[in-house]
Scaffold this active site. Structure first.
Site, PDB file in Angstrom:
ATOM      1  N   LEU A  71     -18.146  64.444 -55.171  1.00  0.00           N
ATOM      2  CA  LEU A  71     -18.831  65.613 -54.627  1.00  0.00           C
ATOM      3  C   LEU A  71     -17.961  66.267 -53.554  1.00  0.00           C
ATOM      4  O   LEU A  71     -18.470  66.973 -52.699  1.00  0.00           O
ATOM      5  CB  LEU A  71     -20.188  65.213 -54.033  1.00  0.00           C
ATOM      6  CG  LEU A  71     -21.288  64.906 -55.056  1.00  0.00           C
ATOM      7  CD1 LEU A  71     -22.568  64.482 -54.349  1.00  0.00           C
ATOM      8  CD2 LEU A  71     -21.574  66.123 -55.949  1.00  0.00           C
ATOM      9  N   GLY A 114      -7.876  68.297 -61.770  1.00  0.00           N
ATOM     10  CA  GLY A 114      -6.696  68.420 -62.635  1.00  0.00           C
ATOM     11  C   GLY A 114      -6.391  67.065 -63.218  1.00  0.00           C
ATOM     12  O   GLY A 114      -7.277  66.223 -63.351  1.00  0.00           O
ATOM     13  N   CYS A 130      -6.546  63.561 -67.465  1.00  0.00           N
ATOM     14  CA  CYS A 130      -7.761  63.126 -68.162  1.00  0.00           C
ATOM     15  C   CYS A 130      -8.876  64.166 -68.187  1.00  0.00           C
ATOM     16  O   CYS A 130      -9.283  64.599 -69.265  1.00  0.00           O
ATOM     17  CB  CYS A 130      -8.274  61.835 -67.539  1.00  0.00           C
ATOM     18  SG  CYS A 130      -7.148  60.473 -67.761  1.00  0.00           S
ATOM     19  N   GLU A 135      -5.476  57.454 -61.565  1.00  0.00           N
ATOM     20  CA  GLU A 135      -4.102  57.432 -61.095  1.00  0.00           C
ATOM     21  C   GLU A 135      -4.150  57.301 -59.580  1.00  0.00           C
ATOM     22  O   GLU A 135      -5.025  57.855 -58.923  1.00  0.00           O
ATOM     23  CB  GLU A 135      -3.380  58.730 -61.473  1.00  0.00           C
ATOM     24  CG  GLU A 135      -3.123  58.828 -62.956  1.00  0.00           C
ATOM     25  CD  GLU A 135      -2.322  60.073 -63.316  1.00  0.00           C
ATOM     26  OE1 GLU A 135      -1.454  60.486 -62.551  1.00  0.00           O
ATOM     27  OE2 GLU A 135      -2.618  60.640 -64.379  1.00  0.00           O
ATOM     28  N   LEU A 150      -9.312  53.843 -65.361  1.00  0.00           N
ATOM     29  CA  LEU A 150      -8.398  53.778 -64.219  1.00  0.00           C
ATOM     30  C   LEU A 150      -8.089  55.161 -63.681  1.00  0.00           C
ATOM     31  O   LEU A 150      -7.768  56.067 -64.442  1.00  0.00           O
ATOM     32  CB  LEU A 150      -7.065  53.136 -64.629  1.00  0.00           C
ATOM     33  CG  LEU A 150      -7.098  51.860 -65.452  1.00  0.00           C
ATOM     34  CD1 LEU A 150      -5.690  51.358 -65.686  1.00  0.00           C
ATOM     35  CD2 LEU A 150      -7.933  50.831 -64.743  1.00  0.00           C
ATOM     36  N   GLY A 188     -13.316  71.377 -53.642  1.00  0.00           N
ATOM     37  CA  GLY A 188     -11.880  71.590 -53.494  1.00  0.00           C
ATOM     38  C   GLY A 188     -11.404  72.672 -54.439  1.00  0.00           C
ATOM     39  O   GLY A 188     -12.173  73.577 -54.801  1.00  0.00           O
ATOM     40  N   THR A 244      -7.721  57.148 -74.432  1.00  0.00           N
ATOM     41  CA  THR A 244      -8.958  57.898 -74.639  1.00  0.00           C
ATOM     42  C   THR A 244      -8.870  58.624 -75.975  1.00  0.00           C
ATOM     43  O   THR A 244      -7.999  59.470 -76.166  1.00  0.00           O
ATOM     44  CB  THR A 244      -9.164  58.909 -73.497  1.00  0.00           C
ATOM     45  OG1 THR A 244      -9.166  58.171 -72.294  1.00  0.00           O
ATOM     46  CG2 THR A 244     -10.466  59.664 -73.647  1.00  0.00           C
ATOM     47  N   GLU A 269     -10.315  52.590 -70.909  1.00  0.00           N
ATOM     48  CA  GLU A 269      -9.943  52.341 -69.507  1.00  0.00           C
ATOM     49  C   GLU A 269     -10.647  53.373 -68.630  1.00  0.00           C
ATOM     50  O   GLU A 269     -10.944  54.466 -69.085  1.00  0.00           O
ATOM     51  CB  GLU A 269      -8.418  52.420 -69.346  1.00  0.00           C
ATOM     52  CG  GLU A 269      -7.765  53.725 -69.857  1.00  0.00           C
ATOM     53  CD  GLU A 269      -7.818  54.881 -68.898  1.00  0.00           C
ATOM     54  OE1 GLU A 269      -8.093  54.634 -67.715  1.00  0.00           O
ATOM     55  OE2 GLU A 269      -7.609  56.021 -69.331  1.00  0.00           O
ATOM     56  N   ASN A 302     -16.139  60.708 -68.102  1.00  0.00           N
ATOM     57  CA  ASN A 302     -15.219  61.675 -67.498  1.00  0.00           C
ATOM     58  C   ASN A 302     -15.854  63.065 -67.393  1.00  0.00           C
ATOM     59  O   ASN A 302     -15.670  63.769 -66.412  1.00  0.00           O
ATOM     60  CB  ASN A 302     -13.917  61.759 -68.310  1.00  0.00           C
ATOM     61  CG  ASN A 302     -12.923  60.697 -67.855  1.00  0.00           C
ATOM     62  OD1 ASN A 302     -13.206  59.935 -66.935  1.00  0.00           O
ATOM     63  ND2 ASN A 302     -11.775  60.645 -68.491  1.00  0.00           N
TER      64      ASN A 302
HETATM   65  C1  UDX Z   1      -9.953  60.110 -63.993  1.00  0.00           C
HETATM   66  C2  UDX Z   1     -11.139  59.139 -63.995  1.00  0.00           C
HETATM   67  O1  UDX Z   1     -11.647  59.004 -62.660  1.00  0.00           O
HETATM   68  C3  UDX Z   1     -10.751  57.809 -64.567  1.00  0.00           C
HETATM   69  O2  UDX Z   1     -11.883  56.965 -64.658  1.00  0.00           O
HETATM   70  C4  UDX Z   1     -10.162  58.029 -65.969  1.00  0.00           C
HETATM   71  O3  UDX Z   1      -9.786  56.828 -66.553  1.00  0.00           O
HETATM   72  C5  UDX Z   1      -8.994  58.995 -65.902  1.00  0.00           C
HETATM   73  O4  UDX Z   1      -9.438  60.209 -65.287  1.00  0.00           O
HETATM   74  P1  UDX Z   1      -7.808  60.549 -62.493  1.00  0.00           P
HETATM   75  O5  UDX Z   1      -7.571  61.736 -63.346  1.00  0.00           O
HETATM   76  O6  UDX Z   1      -6.655  59.643 -62.198  1.00  0.00           O
HETATM   77  O7  UDX Z   1      -8.967  59.607 -63.103  1.00  0.00           O
HETATM   78  O8  UDX Z   1      -8.311  61.052 -61.070  1.00  0.00           O
HETATM   79  P2  UDX Z   1      -9.689  61.191 -60.263  1.00  0.00           P
HETATM   80  O9  UDX Z   1      -9.542  60.480 -58.992  1.00  0.00           O
HETATM   81  O10 UDX Z   1     -10.855  60.881 -61.077  1.00  0.00           O
HETATM   82  O11 UDX Z   1      -9.646  62.758 -59.947  1.00  0.00           O
HETATM   83  C6  UDX Z   1      -9.606  63.749 -60.968  1.00  0.00           C
HETATM   84  C7  UDX Z   1      -9.524  65.128 -60.349  1.00  0.00           C
HETATM   85  O12 UDX Z   1     -10.744  65.471 -59.707  1.00  0.00           O
HETATM   86  C8  UDX Z   1      -8.439  65.274 -59.282  1.00  0.00           C
HETATM   87  O13 UDX Z   1      -7.827  66.536 -59.415  1.00  0.00           O
HETATM   88  C9  UDX Z   1      -9.207  65.180 -57.981  1.00  0.00           C
HETATM   89  O14 UDX Z   1      -8.565  65.839 -56.920  1.00  0.00           O
HETATM   90  C10 UDX Z   1     -10.501  65.896 -58.384  1.00  0.00           C
HETATM   91  N1  UDX Z   1     -11.651  65.524 -57.543  1.00  0.00           N
HETATM   92  C11 UDX Z   1     -12.129  64.254 -57.566  1.00  0.00           C
HETATM   93  C12 UDX Z   1     -12.293  66.495 -56.783  1.00  0.00           C
HETATM   94  O15 UDX Z   1     -11.890  67.675 -56.770  1.00  0.00           O
HETATM   95  N2  UDX Z   1     -13.403  66.145 -56.055  1.00  0.00           N
HETATM   96  C13 UDX Z   1     -13.886  64.893 -56.046  1.00  0.00           C
HETATM   97  O16 UDX Z   1     -14.903  64.661 -55.356  1.00  0.00           O
HETATM   98  C14 UDX Z   1     -13.233  63.904 -56.819  1.00  0.00           C
END
Ligand code: UDX
Length: 424
Positions: free
Chosen positions: A250, A257, A260, A155, A153, A253, A121, A151, A208
């Site tokens: 949605l 974190g 990204c 984690e 993706l 929490g 990114t 990307e 993002n």
């Molecule tokens: C994110 C993007 O989803 C992905 O497309 C990008 O490439 C990298 O960043 P990631 O950081 O791995 O991916 O996790 P993601 O599942 O998106 O969750 C990010 C954070 O948001 C986490 O802390 C998760 O707990 C939080 N989250 C997610 C919430 O608090 N509520 C939700 O409804 C969804």
């Protein structure tokens, strides 16, 4: 096609094995000896479900190799993916040092036409910078094209996301590079967007940031719901069924974190500011997110007579979300820091993350004698716990569910006092 992946983190390695699945030959390049050794032996040095199985399969089939030899790797491959880290710099912007190093090496060693693809990114305008960095190190004029192909993706589900993307963005104005990229992705069944590199770079940041905005929206709304004794999960469901809004991201929490969202939202805020159009919505997204663990602690304190001092608090979950060992910007760590400031006695557990020797090994050990339990990470294991048999271990049956993952009625039936986030 022969593909070089520079940077073997979860993005690089996952992308590499997926290209192997699609019939390409892949070389993974990294400067870290121990990482190369581990990967060459089929072992992931990070936690990412499902990737190791494919890695082993393709090492055995000799479809993927790992090396530290930059010169040879660049010369033997036609397409080079840059998947190195772009950490947050001191000024809030993405630090492009690693990207620049890779670009300069490519310029120095390339011997034939190459397509260079930025998957990391990177801020708007980076493709142009990469072009300049490569050219600056070339001895002669060997043609090349730079493509932005971000990307998406997550984690913990990187493999699934890489196999089934919602869309593929190809950012370049070169017809040659476009056709190489389309050939590379020919087996994927999803829309392909062809656009300019800077548009592609912006799409990644905007995606993002928008998702982070959804999370902060529901988290802030949860505070009002708390006050009005409305279950925010019901509200999420009610609005999420509107297809214009959608149910994803949605879940209220403790805040977002990871590697990204925090970094990318801040980087876009910086870009916007520098261009004279501050993104005030995103500034508030960050503010809500920073406050969220503190907001939760205030709620917890109200149940504990306003004081955390000398109270034994069991923290379940350290990673920033389930199915990863990543603790970067984890809301759990922010909460622990605050608990420590308030002089609580902290006992912590995580099924995968091992932070230090004082950490508890089992949930039982963690919650024994606790005045309260706080669930910080949505590990499935915590949902499946037999809370009835765990209850007698605790000093007081008090549960704070920072992920709204347990059933409040069920927990109350078991005799617990339960507090979630906009969730009773
Ligand atoms: C994110 C993007 O989803 C992905 O497309 C990008 O490439 C990298 O960043 P990631 O950081 O791995 O991916 O996790 P993601 O599942 O998106 O969750 C990010 C954070 O948001 C986490 O802390 C998760 O707990 C939080 N989250 C997610 C919430 O608090 N509520 C939700 O409804 C969804």
């Amino acid at each position: 096609m022969n593909i070089l992946i520079v940077g073997t983190g979860y993005v690089g390695t996952t992308t590499g094995v997926i290209f192997c699945e699609m019939g390409h030959r892949v070389t993974g390049l990294d400067l870290d000896d121990s990482k190369i050794q581990a990967l060459q032996n089929g072992k992931l040095y990070f936690y990412e479900p499902g990737v190791e199985v494919l890695l082993t399969k393709h090492i055995q089939a000799q479809n993927i190799i790992f090396t530290k030899n930059t010169e040879k790797a660049i010369q033997e491959n036609d397409v080079i993916f840059i998947c190195v880290g772009t950490p947050k710099g001191t000024d809030g912007k993405a630090d492009l040092t690693f990207v620049r190093n890779v670009a300069e090496s490519i310029g120095q060693y390339m011997n034939t036409y190459k397509v260079i693809v930025t998957k990391s990114t990177v801020p708007v305008g980076t493709a142009e910078l990469v072009t300049g960095w490569i050219a600056s190190k070339q001895a002669g004029q060997i043609p090349f094209d730079v493509v932005s192909n971000p990307e998406f993706l997550r984690e913990g589900s990187a493999l699934q996301d890489a196999l089934h993307p919602d869309r593929i963005i190809i950012g370049t104005e070169s017809e040659t590079a476009k056709s190489v990229m389309k050939e590379l992705y020919q087996n994927f069944r999803c829309p392909i967007i062809e656009t300019k590199a800077k548009v592609s770079e912006m799409i990644k940041y905007a995606a993002n940031s928008f998702l982070a905005m959804k999370i902060s929206f529901i988290n802030e709304l949860a505070r009002v719901c708390d006050q009005l004794e409305i279950n925010v999960n019901d509200v999420s469901k009610g609005i999420g069924l509107d297809h214009r809004i959608g149910p994803q991201f949605l879940r209220a929490g403790m805040g977002y974190g990871g590697s990204c969202f925090p970094k990318d939202v801040n980087a876009l805020i910086q870009t916007a500011k520098e261009n004279g159009h501050p993104l005030t919505i995103l500034e508030n997204v960050v503010k809500v997110n920073d406050e969220q663990p503190l907001f939760f602690i205030e709620k917890i304190k109200r149940y504990l007579d306003g004081e955390l001092k000398n109270k034994t608090i069991a923290v379940l979950g350290l990673s920033f979300k389930a199915d990863t060992d990543d603790t970067r910007e984890s809301p759990s760590l922010k909460l622990i820091e605050k608990l420590a400031k308030e002089k609580a006695v902290i006992k912590a557990h995580d099924p995968v993350v091992k932070l230090d020797a004082s950490q508890c090994r089992t949930v039982e050990e963690t919650i024994a004698g606790a005045d309260a339990v706080i669930i910080c990470t949505d590990w499935e294991q915590y949902k499946q716990l037999d809370w009835k048999s765990l209850k007698p271990l605790m000093k007081a049956p008090l549960i704070f569910d920072g992920r709204n993952m347990l059933d409040p009625d069920e927990m109350k039936k078991l005799g617990f006092k339960y507090g979630g986030i906009g969730h009773f």
